[in-house]
Design a protein around this motif. Structure first.
Motif, PDB file in Angstrom:
ATOM      1  N   GLY B  29      12.598  29.834 -14.864  1.00 42.08           N
ATOM      2  CA  GLY B  29      12.715  29.406 -16.250  1.00 42.08           C
ATOM      3  C   GLY B  29      11.698  28.354 -16.666  1.00 42.08           C
ATOM      4  O   GLY B  29      11.609  28.019 -17.845  1.00 42.08           O
ATOM      5  N   ASP B  30      10.926  27.847 -15.711  1.00 38.92           N
ATOM      6  CA  ASP B  30       9.930  26.823 -16.039  1.00 38.92           C
ATOM      7  C   ASP B  30       8.657  27.422 -16.629  1.00 38.92           C
ATOM      8  O   ASP B  30       8.358  28.590 -16.420  1.00 38.92           O
ATOM      9  N   ASP B 172       3.863  29.152 -29.675  1.00 40.20           N
ATOM     10  CA  ASP B 172       5.233  29.405 -30.137  1.00 40.20           C
ATOM     11  C   ASP B 172       5.837  30.584 -29.387  1.00 40.20           C
ATOM     12  O   ASP B 172       7.003  30.564 -28.995  1.00 40.20           O
ATOM     13  N   ARG B 175       6.798  29.545 -25.935  1.00 41.66           N
ATOM     14  CA  ARG B 175       8.034  28.748 -25.978  1.00 41.66           C
ATOM     15  C   ARG B 175       9.249  29.650 -26.163  1.00 41.66           C
ATOM     16  O   ARG B 175      10.275  29.472 -25.515  1.00 41.66           O
ATOM     17  N   THR B 176       9.116  30.627 -27.063  1.00 42.63           N
ATOM     18  CA  THR B 176      10.223  31.554 -27.297  1.00 42.63           C
ATOM     19  C   THR B 176      10.596  32.285 -26.009  1.00 42.63           C
ATOM     20  O   THR B 176      11.766  32.387 -25.646  1.00 42.63           O
ATOM     21  N   SER B 178       9.999  31.387 -22.973  1.00 46.51           N
ATOM     22  CA  SER B 178      10.558  30.432 -22.029  1.00 46.51           C
ATOM     23  C   SER B 178      12.023  30.141 -22.365  1.00 46.51           C
ATOM     24  O   SER B 178      12.876  30.097 -21.479  1.00 46.51           O
ATOM     25  N   ASP B 179      12.302  29.976 -23.658  1.00 43.81           N
ATOM     26  CA  ASP B 179      13.686  29.736 -24.077  1.00 43.81           C
ATOM     27  C   ASP B 179      14.586  30.909 -23.708  1.00 43.81           C
ATOM     28  O   ASP B 179      15.775  30.741 -23.456  1.00 43.81           O
ATOM     29  N   GLN B 180      14.009  32.111 -23.700  1.00 45.05           N
ATOM     30  CA  GLN B 180      14.802  33.296 -23.353  1.00 45.05           C
ATOM     31  C   GLN B 180      14.969  33.450 -21.843  1.00 45.05           C
ATOM     32  O   GLN B 180      15.551  34.426 -21.381  1.00 45.05           O
ATOM     33  N   GLN B 199       6.113  22.202 -18.015  1.00 42.87           N
ATOM     34  CA  GLN B 199       6.935  21.149 -17.400  1.00 42.87           C
ATOM     35  C   GLN B 199       6.278  20.633 -16.131  1.00 42.87           C
ATOM     36  O   GLN B 199       6.494  19.501 -15.727  1.00 42.87           O
TER      37      GLN B 199
END
Lengths: 269, 308
Positions: B29-30, B172, B175-176, B178-180, B199
């Motif tokens: 997830g990183d 963006d 990031r999306t 990564s958020d998923q 990170q």
């Protein structure tokens, strides 16, 4: 964590693999027909040459070949031309372009196995080659009254061997061509020179020095083998085993070069 | 189990170490960044992880399996997404066609429509790839990287050559993803990109790790030197100031220090007491770029090309 057995079970499914190959064949075909320049260069040229030459001197007879007409000479010749241009010239340029633009590397890193990609390319090339031969035969029959081959089985064998050999040659030469810019000129010049020397445009006497030279290369033999199933000259067998044998040797040799030298990634500048 | 683990990785080409004793780990997830100048070994490292190159030594696990083993490759390739440094998309297909083609390679791909939406190409669905702008092509390229619904996505310099707006859109998108829950392994030579997305970061120089950590702590950055600058008040000489200045040009004074609180206290007290107002005051911690340039410069100095 997956065990090796589980991984193997997942990857080994023949039906799934065949579907994958067909899926890729569909897009290989789309790529060929959408890219009009390529389609014109292969399909169009053989037809154009046949029509032009046929219109110029098609009905004259060739005394050295038992008075067959020029058209009877050209039809198998340009059928062979179609096979060679699709499998050798087109394929080599296509592979170099895809390699140098990173498309091959990208596909290599997708789950499509290498063999499936190569099988799809091979099948797609064969479809183009066979459709070329069909178009030439039909034009010859309708336009110039040249009979279809008298032995279809023999023609099928010539196509199988010819396509396999020239595809192997196409892949082999693509692996030694350094970049996109040289791909077109190198393959076209090599191809047209051999076509000329092997007697596509005019018949060459089988005992001449030129014939001795040309006989070393598979182009001459494919022209001979392609003519055989038409059985235009009395007493000539439809099965040109000797020619097919030499084509086969070239195919195996080039296949080995192709396997050893094939590259997936572009040459870095 | 981490998404990626690399232990003492070695790879050399023609006797020169391209990658030498590199180790790191990437948690699931990183967003993890490999930073380094051209030729530092970023692409070599990534391509070994992708299973495209064989390594010479060390241990590598990608999603728990060794990418160097032939029998793992297909399993792995259905679970990773790859975006190469060179953009490579067939130009004569439409956006939808290339995505549909690649979707067919995967056992459980994302929906084509969903990917088109994610990469922001909704109004270009049936447009030929060659008619797209560079930024749009790159986004499609990333779309091809995620069409298989990968657990781990490799992005090799995804925004090199893009204009600022296209870069932000790509950020963006990352990031999306990564958020998923997608783990992202990124290489870049843009500091702001790494700072905005990652990170964890490893700085490579000459095939070796020059530094590693979080973008904000890299190279002791959270403690390091800061530059305090302000405009010299009218009628005040440099010598009148309560602090030791480092530079003064065009009425602009700069103070280099590693105890910024003390310097600021002296300055502000002096300003209040002597009624000299200080304008244009700023405190600048060294940028990630400063740290990066110093780290890679030091590594260059230390290591001449190593011959194996």
């Amino acid at each position: 964590m997956k065990t090796i057995e589980a991984i193997e079970a997942e990857t080994k499914s023949v039906a799934k693999d065949l579907r994958l190959v067909l899926h890729q064949v569909k897009y290989e075909q789309m790529a060929f027909w959408v890219n009009k320049t390529g389609a014109i260069f292969t399909l169009g040229f053989s037809v154009l040459f046949l029509v032009l030459l046929g219109a110029t001197n098609g009905s004259q007879t060739i005394s050295s070949l038992h008075n067959i007409t020029n058209n009877q000479f050209y039809v198998p010749g340009f059928a062979a031309y179609g096979v060679m241009s699709a499998c050798f010239t087109m394929l080599a340029i296509n592979l170099v372009t895809r390699r140098e633009t990173g498309l091959l590397k990208r596909l290599r890193l997708s789950p499509l196995p290498a063999w499936a990609l190569l099988a799809a390319i091979y099948i797609s090339t064969a479809i183009v080659a066979v459709s070329q031969v069909a178009v030439i035969l039909i034009i010859g029959r309708i336009g110039y009254g040249v009979q279809f081959p008298s032995n279809w089985l023999a023609l099928a064998l010539v196509l199988i061997v010819g396509i396999a050999c020239f595809t192997a040659m196409g892949v082999a030469i693509s692996s030694v061509i350094p970049n996109q810019e040289t791909a077109g000129p190198v393959t076209s010049i090599a191809f047209f020179l051999l076509l000329f020397l092997s007697g596509l445009w005019f018949p060459i006497a089988p005992t001449s020095g030129l014939a001795t030279f040309s006989k070393f290369f598979p182009v001459y033999h494919l022209l001979q083998a392609m003519a055989a199933p038409f059985q235009l000259q009395p007493g000539v067998s439809a099965w040109a085993w000797g020619d097919l044998g030499i084509i086969g040797i070239w195919g195996v040799g080039c296949g080995l070069i192709a396997l050893r030298r094939f590259r997936w990634s572009p040459r870095r500048g | 189990m981490p998404a990626l683990s690399v232990n003492s990785l070695f790879k050399s080409y023609g006797g020169v170490h391209a990658v030498s004793d590199v180790s790191f780990e990437v948690a699931r997830g990183d967003v993890f960044a490999l930073l380094g100048p051209n030729g530092a070994g970023k692409t070599t490292t990534i391509e070994i992880l992708e299973g495209f190159h064989k390594r010479d030594g060390g241990d590598v696990r990608v999603l728990g399996v060794d990418p160097g083993e032939r029998h793992n490759q297909r399993w792995l390739r259905t679970r990773i997404g790859v975006v190469l440094q060179e953009m490579a998309v067939e130009s004569f297909f439409s956006v939808r066609q290339v995505l549909e083609r690649n979707a067919g390679f995967y056992p459980s791909p994302r929906r084509v429509g969903e990917v088109i939406e994610l990469v922001g190409l909704c109004d270009k669905t049936d447009v030929k790839v060659k008619k797209l702008s560079g930024g749009q092509q790159r986004r499609l390229d990333i779309g091809l990287g995620i069409i298989g619904n990968p657990k781990l996505l490799f992005l090799d310099e995804p925004t090199t050559g893009l204009d600022p707006a296209a870069r932000r859109m790509t950020w963006d998108l990352i990031r999306t993803l990564s958020d998923q829950g997608t783990t992202v392994m990124l290489s870049s030579h843009y500091m702001d990109e790494v700072e905005a997305l990652a990170q964890h970061v490893v700085v490579l120089a000459k095939g070796q790790i020059a530094a590693s950590g979080t973008p904000w702590s890299l190279g002791g950055r959270e403690f390091g030197k800061v530059v305090i600058s302000f405009t010299l008040p009218e009628g005040v000489a440099i010598a009148d100031l309560p602090v030791q200045t480092s530079r003064c040009a065009g009425g602009k004074v700069e103070v280099d220090t590693d105890c910024e609180i003390e310097v600021l206290a002296r300055l502000t007290n002096w300003s209040m007491e002597s009624h000299h107002s200080i304008s244009g005051l700023s405190v600048m911690r060294q940028t990630l770029e400063d740290v990066y340039l110093k780290l890679t410069h030091d590594a260059e100095q230390r290591a001449e090309p190593v011959v194996a």
